[in-house]
Design an enzyme around this catalytic site. Structure first.
Site, PDB file in Angstrom:
ATOM      1  N   LYS A 202       0.813  -1.225   0.000  1.00 62.04           N
ATOM      2  CA  LYS A 202       0.000   0.000   0.000  1.00 62.04           C
ATOM      3  C   LYS A 202       0.846   1.275   0.000  1.00 62.04           C
ATOM      4  CE  LYS A 202      -4.593  -1.294   0.772  1.00 62.04           C
ATOM      5  NZ  LYS A 202      -4.540  -2.625   1.392  1.00 62.04           N
TER       6      LYS A 202
ATOM      7  N   SER B 230      -8.418   1.499   8.964  1.00 62.78           N
ATOM      8  CA  SER B 230      -7.819   1.011  10.198  1.00 62.78           C
ATOM      9  C   SER B 230      -6.701   0.053   9.841  1.00 62.78           C
ATOM     10  CB  SER B 230      -8.868   0.319  11.059  1.00 62.78           C
ATOM     11  OG  SER B 230      -9.536  -0.636  10.293  1.00 62.78           O
TER      12      SER B 230
ATOM     13  N   ASP C  25       3.398 -17.572 -17.012  1.00 66.92           N
ATOM     14  CA  ASP C  25       2.174 -18.219 -17.510  1.00 66.92           C
ATOM     15  C   ASP C  25       0.954 -17.775 -16.724  1.00 66.92           C
ATOM     16  OD1 ASP C  25       3.481 -19.945 -19.475  1.00 66.92           O
ATOM     17  OD2 ASP C  25       4.360 -20.906 -17.711  1.00 66.92           O
TER      18      ASP C  25
ATOM     19  N   GLU D 158      -9.936 -13.739  -3.694  1.00 70.34           N
ATOM     20  CA  GLU D 158     -10.709 -13.196  -2.572  1.00 70.34           C
ATOM     21  C   GLU D 158     -10.970 -14.271  -1.526  1.00 70.34           C
ATOM     22  OE1 GLU D 158     -14.012 -10.162  -4.243  1.00 70.34           O
ATOM     23  OE2 GLU D 158     -14.332 -12.258  -4.736  1.00 70.34           O
TER      24      GLU D 158
ATOM     25  N   GLY E 239     -16.166 -13.427   1.211  1.00 63.38           N
ATOM     26  CA  GLY E 239     -16.325 -12.079   0.660  1.00 63.38           C
ATOM     27  C   GLY E 239     -16.053 -12.067  -0.827  1.00 63.38           C
TER      28      GLY E 239
ATOM     29  N   ASP F 146     -17.444 -10.741  -3.395  1.00 67.99           N
ATOM     30  CA  ASP F 146     -18.163  -9.722  -4.164  1.00 67.99           C
ATOM     31  C   ASP F 146     -17.518  -9.479  -5.525  1.00 67.99           C
ATOM     32  OD1 ASP F 146     -16.171  -8.433  -2.210  1.00 67.99           O
ATOM     33  OD2 ASP F 146     -16.408  -6.909  -3.742  1.00 67.99           O
TER      34      ASP F 146
ATOM     35  N   LYS G 208      10.413 -18.899   6.004  1.00 70.54           N
ATOM     36  CA  LYS G 208      10.805 -18.043   7.141  1.00 70.54           C
ATOM     37  C   LYS G 208      10.242 -16.642   7.012  1.00 70.54           C
ATOM     38  CE  LYS G 208      12.946 -21.781   7.682  1.00 70.54           C
ATOM     39  NZ  LYS G 208      12.152 -22.810   8.384  1.00 70.54           N
TER      40      LYS G 208
ATOM     41  N   SER H  84       1.171  -9.939  -0.468  1.00 71.79           N
ATOM     42  CA  SER H  84       0.847  -8.505  -0.410  1.00 71.79           C
ATOM     43  C   SER H  84       1.256  -7.790   0.880  1.00 71.79           C
ATOM     44  CB  SER H  84      -0.645  -8.308  -0.662  1.00 71.79           C
ATOM     45  OG  SER H  84      -1.412  -9.042   0.264  1.00 71.79           O
TER      46      SER H  84
HETATM   47  C1  LIG Z   1      -5.241  -3.669   1.128  1.00 69.25           C
HETATM   48  C2  LIG Z   1      -4.636  -5.018   1.079  1.00 69.25           C
HETATM   49  C3  LIG Z   1      -5.043  -5.978   0.132  1.00 69.25           C
HETATM   50  C4  LIG Z   1      -6.165  -5.729  -0.847  1.00 69.25           C
HETATM   51  O1  LIG Z   1      -5.782  -4.731  -1.766  1.00 69.25           O
HETATM   52  P1  LIG Z   1      -6.868  -4.014  -2.691  1.00 69.25           P
HETATM   53  O2  LIG Z   1      -6.082  -3.029  -3.475  1.00 69.25           O
HETATM   54  O3  LIG Z   1      -7.885  -3.380  -1.797  1.00 69.25           O
HETATM   55  O4  LIG Z   1      -7.481  -5.077  -3.532  1.00 69.25           O
HETATM   56  C5  LIG Z   1      -4.389  -7.195   0.107  1.00 69.25           C
HETATM   57  N1  LIG Z   1      -3.401  -7.482   0.975  1.00 69.25           N
HETATM   58  C6  LIG Z   1      -2.983  -6.591   1.903  1.00 69.25           C
HETATM   59  C7  LIG Z   1      -1.888  -6.983   2.815  1.00 69.25           C
HETATM   60  C8  LIG Z   1      -3.574  -5.327   1.984  1.00 69.25           C
HETATM   61  O5  LIG Z   1      -3.150  -4.452   2.904  1.00 69.25           O
END
Ligand SMILES: *Cc1c(COP(=O)(O)O)cnc(C)c1O
Length: 322
Positions: free
Chosen positions: A54, A79, A173, A205, A209, A211, A274, A307
């Site tokens: 982010k 949050s 791929d 997803e 959830g 959606d 790890k 992510s």
């Molecule tokens: C916000 C977030 C997501 C989802 O990202 P979007 O852009 O809202 O689809 C996935 N993983 C983490 C760790 C996040 O902070």
């Protein structure tokens, strides 16, 4: 009609992020490759600044402020990781930031956001509407509201992670991406279509959830109630106009995984690689494992966007022990 961001916007975002965002590692795991019969490339955004991708979108958006916007600063309601991302970006760029957070948010999260130098304005989740609270403060102070996903500059910034991945691996791929409101998935899809046009792109997803999956099937944005899942970063109720516009054009499918599958992936990351990965950060890999187990990825080169890694350690331990 909204003008969708393009791959060129991702390229421009990458230039703004240069020297500010980490170029996170692309890790391999021979255990994963052997166990699931594919070649996995993990783009590890759990190692990004503030612990999640982010930072990319927030920093890109704030970098584009003009002088007046910069003077008044940025405001966000969140949050989760978006709050820290806006707070840290504002500090680096030398502007004020206000984060509107629920009064009962975890103390650690409130503290972390304040530590990054943001002013935290608490609201009551049960009696107040956070969007209304935020808009009122934004209007009073002339601050610019940065939403967590449905904004062209946020999407372009998020797309830089997949761009770095493809720069390192060449065409793949398949690419699996964690999906909440779709900022990361739509940005990643822009990079995939430009750098690896043949790759199948999947948003993933939580089952509870779905959606996004419903929206893709229906051809319009479907709203749901806040889902109950351990993937707290993907508890969004709907995609956005920008993110859905890109996803319906550039994403092959949206898949879902259960909380139990997330815990399995979390355990794999901990034991074998790890790495501390938060539940939401496990979505992409959990779906890739499931597809590989059903024989759908044999011998393929597979990108997985991990992510984020921000999880309360007591909660993390409880999930792994359970
Ligand atoms: C916000 C977030 C997501 C989802 O990202 P979007 O852009 O809202 O689809 C996935 N993983 C983490 C760790 C996040 O902070």
């Amino acid at each position: 009609m909204t003008l969708l961001p393009t791959y060129q916007d991702v390229v421009d975002a990458a230039a703004r992020l240069e020297g500010h965002a980490h170029r996170t590692p692309v890790l391999r795991s021979s255990t994963a490759d052997t166990r699931w019969g594919a070649e996995f490339f993990f783009k590890c955004e759990n190692f990004q600044r503030m612990g999640a991708f982010k930072f990319r979108g927030a920093f890109n958006a704030l970098s584009k402020f003009d002088a007046a916007q910069k003077k008044a600063g940025a405001i966000a309601f969140s949050s989760g990781n978006h709050a820290q991302a806006v707070a840290l970006s504002a500090r680096i760029l030398g502007m004020p930031a206000v984060i509107v957070m629920p009064r009962d948010a975890p103390a650690a999260k409130l503290a972390a956001t304040r530590e990054y130098g943001a002013e935290v304005i608490p609201y009551d989740r049960f009696t107040e509407d956070r969007e209304a609270v935020t808009k009122k403060i934004a209007a009073e102070r002339g601050m610019t509201l940065i939403p967590p996903y449905d904004h062209p500059d946020v999407i372009a910034g998020q797309g830089t992670a997949a761009r770095e991945l493809f720069e390192e691996t060449g065409p793949l791929d398949a690419l699996f991406v964690c999906l909440g409101g779709g900022g990361l998935t739509s940005g990643s899809a822009l990079s995939a279509r430009a750098l690896s046009p043949q790759a199948k792109v999947y948003g993933v997803e939580p089952e509870a959830g779905n959606d996004g999956q419903q929206s893709l099937r229906a051809g319009h944005i479907v709203h749901i109630d806040t889902p109950k899942t351990i993937a707290d970063g993907a508890q969004t109720q709907h995609l956005g106009d920008y993110t859905f516009g890109i996803i319906r054009r550039d994403v092959d499918d949206i898949l879902t995984v259960s909380d139990a599958q997330l815990v399995d992936a979390m355990r794999f990351f901990a034991e074998r690689m790890k790495m501390v990965v938060e539940p939401t950060g496990c979505l992409a890999f959990a779906a890739a494992c499931a597809m590989a187990e059903s024989g759908g990825l044999k011998g393929q080169r597979v990108g997985v966007i991990v992510s984020g890694g921000n999880v309360d350690l007591a909660r993390y331990a409880a999930l792994l022990a359970g």
